[in-house]
Design a protein around this motif. Structure first.
Motif, mmCIF file in Angstrom:
data_model
loop_
_atom_site.group_PDB
_atom_site.id
_atom_site.type_symbol
_atom_site.label_atom_id
_atom_site.label_comp_id
_atom_site.label_asym_id
_atom_site.label_seq_id
_atom_site.Cartn_x
_atom_site.Cartn_y
_atom_site.Cartn_z
ATOM 1 N N PRO A 298 -2.259 27.953 0.335
ATOM 2 C CA PRO A 298 -3.628 28.684 -0.193
ATOM 3 C C PRO A 298 -3.847 30.168 0.264
ATOM 4 C CG PRO A 298 -4.413 27.429 0.428
ATOM 5 C CD PRO A 298 -2.934 27.034 1.152
ATOM 6 N N PHE A 299 -2.693 30.658 1.341
ATOM 7 C CA PHE A 299 -3.018 32.145 1.659
ATOM 8 C C PHE A 299 -2.352 33.063 1.414
ATOM 9 C CE2 PHE A 299 -3.479 30.247 5.586
ATOM 10 C CZ PHE A 299 -4.598 30.483 6.449
ATOM 11 N N SER A 300 -1.018 32.187 0.819
ATOM 12 C CA SER A 300 -0.074 33.017 -0.242
ATOM 13 C C SER A 300 -1.137 33.147 -1.461
ATOM 14 C CB SER A 300 1.295 31.618 -1.288
ATOM 15 O OG SER A 300 0.631 30.946 -1.674
ATOM 16 N N TRP A 301 -1.491 32.663 -1.779
ATOM 17 C CA TRP A 301 -2.862 32.755 -2.626
ATOM 18 C C TRP A 301 -4.010 33.449 -3.225
ATOM 19 C CZ3 TRP A 301 -0.166 31.948 -6.525
ATOM 20 C CH2 TRP A 301 -0.744 31.399 -7.506
ATOM 21 N N LEU A 302 -3.628 34.503 -1.731
ATOM 22 C CA LEU A 302 -4.943 35.635 -1.218
ATOM 23 C C LEU A 302 -4.908 36.607 -2.066
ATOM 24 C CD1 LEU A 302 -7.695 35.735 0.819
ATOM 25 C CD2 LEU A 302 -6.265 36.720 2.632
ATOM 26 N N PRO A 303 -3.599 37.497 -2.362
ATOM 27 C CA PRO A 303 -3.751 38.412 -2.547
ATOM 28 C C PRO A 303 -3.960 39.102 -4.141
ATOM 29 C CG PRO A 303 -1.445 38.325 -1.689
ATOM 30 C CD PRO A 303 -2.553 37.703 -1.727
ATOM 31 N N LYS A 304 -5.034 39.978 -4.497
ATOM 32 C CA LYS A 304 -5.165 40.853 -5.461
ATOM 33 C C LYS A 304 -4.825 42.252 -5.595
ATOM 34 C CE LYS A 304 -9.175 37.158 -4.919
ATOM 35 N NZ LYS A 304 -7.967 36.313 -6.420
ATOM 36 N N ALA A 305 -4.705 42.417 -6.483
ATOM 37 C CA ALA A 305 -4.911 44.089 -7.247
ATOM 38 C C ALA A 305 -4.483 44.284 -8.353
ATOM 39 C CB ALA A 305 -3.111 44.636 -6.747
ATOM 40 N N THR A 306 -2.757 44.257 -9.052
ATOM 41 C CA THR A 306 -2.835 44.052 -10.610
ATOM 42 C C THR A 306 -4.011 44.037 -11.374
ATOM 43 O OG1 THR A 306 -0.496 43.680 -9.407
ATOM 44 C CG2 THR A 306 -0.848 44.149 -12.417
ATOM 45 N N VAL A 307 -3.705 42.846 -11.812
ATOM 46 C CA VAL A 307 -5.344 42.828 -13.182
ATOM 47 C C VAL A 307 -6.773 43.272 -12.699
ATOM 48 C CG1 VAL A 307 -6.568 40.583 -14.231
ATOM 49 C CG2 VAL A 307 -4.074 40.859 -13.207
ATOM 50 N N GLN A 308 -7.207 42.955 -11.336
ATOM 51 C CA GLN A 308 -8.188 44.091 -11.002
ATOM 52 C C GLN A 308 -8.410 45.415 -11.665
ATOM 53 O OE1 GLN A 308 -6.764 41.820 -9.647
ATOM 54 N NE2 GLN A 308 -7.908 40.375 -9.107
ATOM 55 N N ALA A 309 -7.518 46.093 -11.455
ATOM 56 C CA ALA A 309 -6.822 47.196 -11.053
ATOM 57 C C ALA A 309 -6.836 47.398 -13.053
ATOM 58 C CB ALA A 309 -5.641 47.888 -10.827
ATOM 59 N N ALA A 310 -6.599 46.557 -13.107
ATOM 60 C CA ALA A 310 -6.434 46.635 -15.012
ATOM 61 C C ALA A 310 -8.091 46.590 -15.762
ATOM 62 C CB ALA A 310 -5.808 45.967 -16.108
ATOM 63 N N ILE A 311 -8.497 45.028 -15.415
ATOM 64 C CA ILE A 311 -9.782 45.204 -16.001
ATOM 65 C C ILE A 311 -11.239 45.461 -15.477
ATOM 66 C CG2 ILE A 311 -8.116 43.644 -17.445
ATOM 67 C CD1 ILE A 311 -9.567 40.811 -15.617
ATOM 68 N N GLY A 312 -11.363 45.669 -14.565
ATOM 69 C CA GLY A 312 -12.419 46.251 -13.148
ATOM 70 C C GLY A 312 -12.368 47.304 -14.040
ATOM 71 N N PRO A 313 -12.332 48.816 -14.551
ATOM 72 C CA PRO A 313 -12.983 49.606 -15.519
ATOM 73 C C PRO A 313 -13.380 48.931 -16.440
ATOM 74 C CG PRO A 313 -11.087 50.330 -14.011
ATOM 75 C CD PRO A 313 -11.022 48.610 -14.437
ATOM 76 N N VAL A 314 -12.871 47.947 -17.479
ATOM 77 C CA VAL A 314 -12.798 47.760 -18.345
ATOM 78 C C VAL A 314 -15.082 47.495 -19.123
ATOM 79 C CG1 VAL A 314 -12.922 46.190 -20.459
ATOM 80 C CG2 VAL A 314 -11.310 46.717 -18.912
ATOM 81 N N ALA A 315 -15.170 46.420 -18.088
ATOM 82 C CA ALA A 315 -16.990 46.130 -18.405
ATOM 83 C C ALA A 315 -17.823 47.646 -18.483
ATOM 84 C CB ALA A 315 -17.413 45.917 -17.525
#
Length: 509
Positions: free
Chosen positions: A379-396
């Motif tokens: 579960p701790f290794s499944w924690l980081p978020k970055a690439t996809v959030q930067a790619a689709i975060g501004p789409v909305a």
């Protein structure tokens, strides 16, 4: 010159020339779009190198630089970059991410993978997405389609952080005996694919206005998602199969033209589906395109993940896109418009989703041969978020601003999604990278044969160097023989004999 002409034409004729000059100077002080992108790229690369020296994810420095260049007074270079540039760069970055993920998925390998990989790929992402959607509706007041958009934005992990951290542990021999790094790396790609696909379908429903906040029916919203997915799969399968034969295998430069056709077809899919109002089909089309074309190249050309010539140019393109992507998303955040109350509620939604995601990740590896400490590490290794959030975060936000009948409430929801996505990157990327590096040696068992494995690897590399040296000596001897034969015919043996001796000496060195 064009900017100066536009500014001059916008000034009334009855004003004096001093006001015109002042307006031109004020407009030009911010620099043009290309200048802003250049400054953002250079500063992001510098920040990336500093982050590496501090053992932090490079993308964290890029995001912080974007926030500074977009909000600091008098130097807000990123704030004045046109939206069109940002949108097209983001689409290209998303295309690269999907192509990279699709090429790494081998259908034959997926059939052989254990059930734990499939559980870890789908269950944590779906749990976090659905829980975050429900929390966004209850805490932030989002409609269901907007809540699912936020949920799928938060549901993806970052391969840029997870894969790098797990490869470092694998190199040091931790978890290798039970295949823990392979398990996590294999599941990360499918996790991102699921999140991007779910987000695209929710975005299509929200853009059509047929969800709970629109005027359409719920039946239309339910029908739209599968329809967009089938259209995307059909396009990707057809074009991917076409790339098996175009260009033909006897072409002089098949790799170059395959790369051009692959990236071009992916961009056409994303932009074309957006133009014809099929927002849920673009991501599925690009993913299917890469999966089908990669399957054919593996089958008939003998390519594999370790020897796939398409991955190197995609990685080079991603190296160029990454600082612009993270820098631009940081520049889109306006700290003056962030309300502390909304920020606290948004972080509450993130915390609830992460807590249940970690619990689901732990449950996914219960049926395996991992020990309790190794299961707790997943579960701790499944924690980081970055690439996809930067790619689709501004789409909305782009979708809400591009509507003809703009809804201020939708713009506010989209701005909250963008802000939460950026804050998730700032929080989870460095914390996740630190936890992987810190907890890995403490919770994973080191392979007993890792020293012998590295010794054999070093011996093979050393043997390969000797083989290359012998090959170089043989090639030099052949060149020397040809040179001596040519010199005998030309009547100048002395000069070319010295050249042949130099060639042998260089080969020995």
């Amino acid at each position: 010159t064009t900017e100066a002409a536009n500014v001059s034409s916008s000034v009334p004729e009855n004003e004096n020339s001093n006001s015109t000059t002042d307006s031109i100077v004020t407009k030009s002080c911010h620099g043009g779009n290309i200048f802003g992108l250049f400054v953002l790229f250079v500063c992001s690369m510098v920040a990336s190198s500093w982050s590496k020296k501090l053992n932090l994810p490079p993308l964290l420095g890029m995001l912080i630089v974007g926030c500074i260049l977009g909000n600091a007074p008098e130097i807000n270079v990123a704030r004045h970059i046109r939206k069109e540039y940002f949108n097209k760069l983001r689409e290209l970055a998303l295309c690269v991410i999907l192509l990279r993920a699709g090429l790494s998925l081998d259908p034959n390998t997926l059939r052989r993978l254990s059930a734990a990989v499939f559980r870890l790929s789908f269950v944590p992402c779906l749990v976090e997405s659905f829980v975050s959607a429900a929390a966004a509706r209850l805490i932030l007041g989002f409609p269901w389609e907007w809540g699912f958009m936020l949920g799928f934005v938060l549901g993806a992990v970052s391969p840029a952080v997870v894969v790098l951290g797990m490869l470092k542990l694998e190199y040091r021999g931790y978890g290798v005996e039970k295949g823990i790094p392979t398990l996590i790396i294999a599941a990360s790609s499918m996790d991102d694919v699921l999140a991007i696909t779910g987000f695209s379908l929710a975005l299509g429903i929200a853009a059509d206005g047929s969800g709970s906040s629109g005027n359409g029916s719920i039946a239309r919203a339910i029908f739209r998602g599968p329809r967009d997915a089938l259209i995307g799969i059909a396009y990707g399968a057809a074009v991917g199969a076409l790339l098996w034969y175009i260009p033909h295998r006897q072409h002089k430069r098949p790799i170059m033209f395959r790369f051009i056709f692959l990236v071009g077809a992916g961009i056409v899919a994303l932009l074309g589906c957006e133009m014809v109002h099929l927002k849920g089909a673009g991501a599925m089309a690009v993913l299917t395109l890469a999966l089908v074309s990669g399957y054919g190249w593996r089958r008939w050309d003998g390519w594999c993940d370790e020897k796939n010539p398409m991955l190197a140019p995609l990685d080079t393109l991603w190296w160029f896109m990454q600082p612009l992507l993270f820098g631009l998303i940081g520049g889109q955040i306006d700290f003056e418009k962030i309300q502390p109350g909304q920020l606290a509620r948004g972080l509450g939604v993130v915390g609830i989703g992460l807590a249940l995601r970690m619990a689901a990740s732990f449950l996914c590896v219960l049926g395996t041969n991992l020990s309790l400490r190794e299961r707790l590490f997943v579960p701790f290794s499944w924690l980081p978020k970055a690439t996809v959030q930067a790619a689709i975060g501004p789409v909305a936000l782009d979708m809400a601003l591009s509507k003809q009948n703009r809804n201020d409430q939708e713009v506010d929801w989209a701005s909250q999604i963008l802000t939460i996505a950026a804050l998730v990157i700032l929080l989870t990327a460095p914390i996740g990278a630190f936890l992987i590096a810190f907890l890995g040696p403490k919770m994973l068992q080191r392979d007993r044969n890792w020293e012998q494995h590295h010794f054999e690897l070093s011996a093979r590399q050393h043997s390969g160097q000797h083989t290359r040296a012998r090959t170089a000596k043989a090639a030099a001897a052949a060149v020397a023989a040809v040179a001596l034969a040519t010199a005998s015919v030309a009547g100048r043996p002395g000069f070319l004999r010295a050249t042949a001796n130099d060639c042998r000496r260089d080969a020995d060195e």
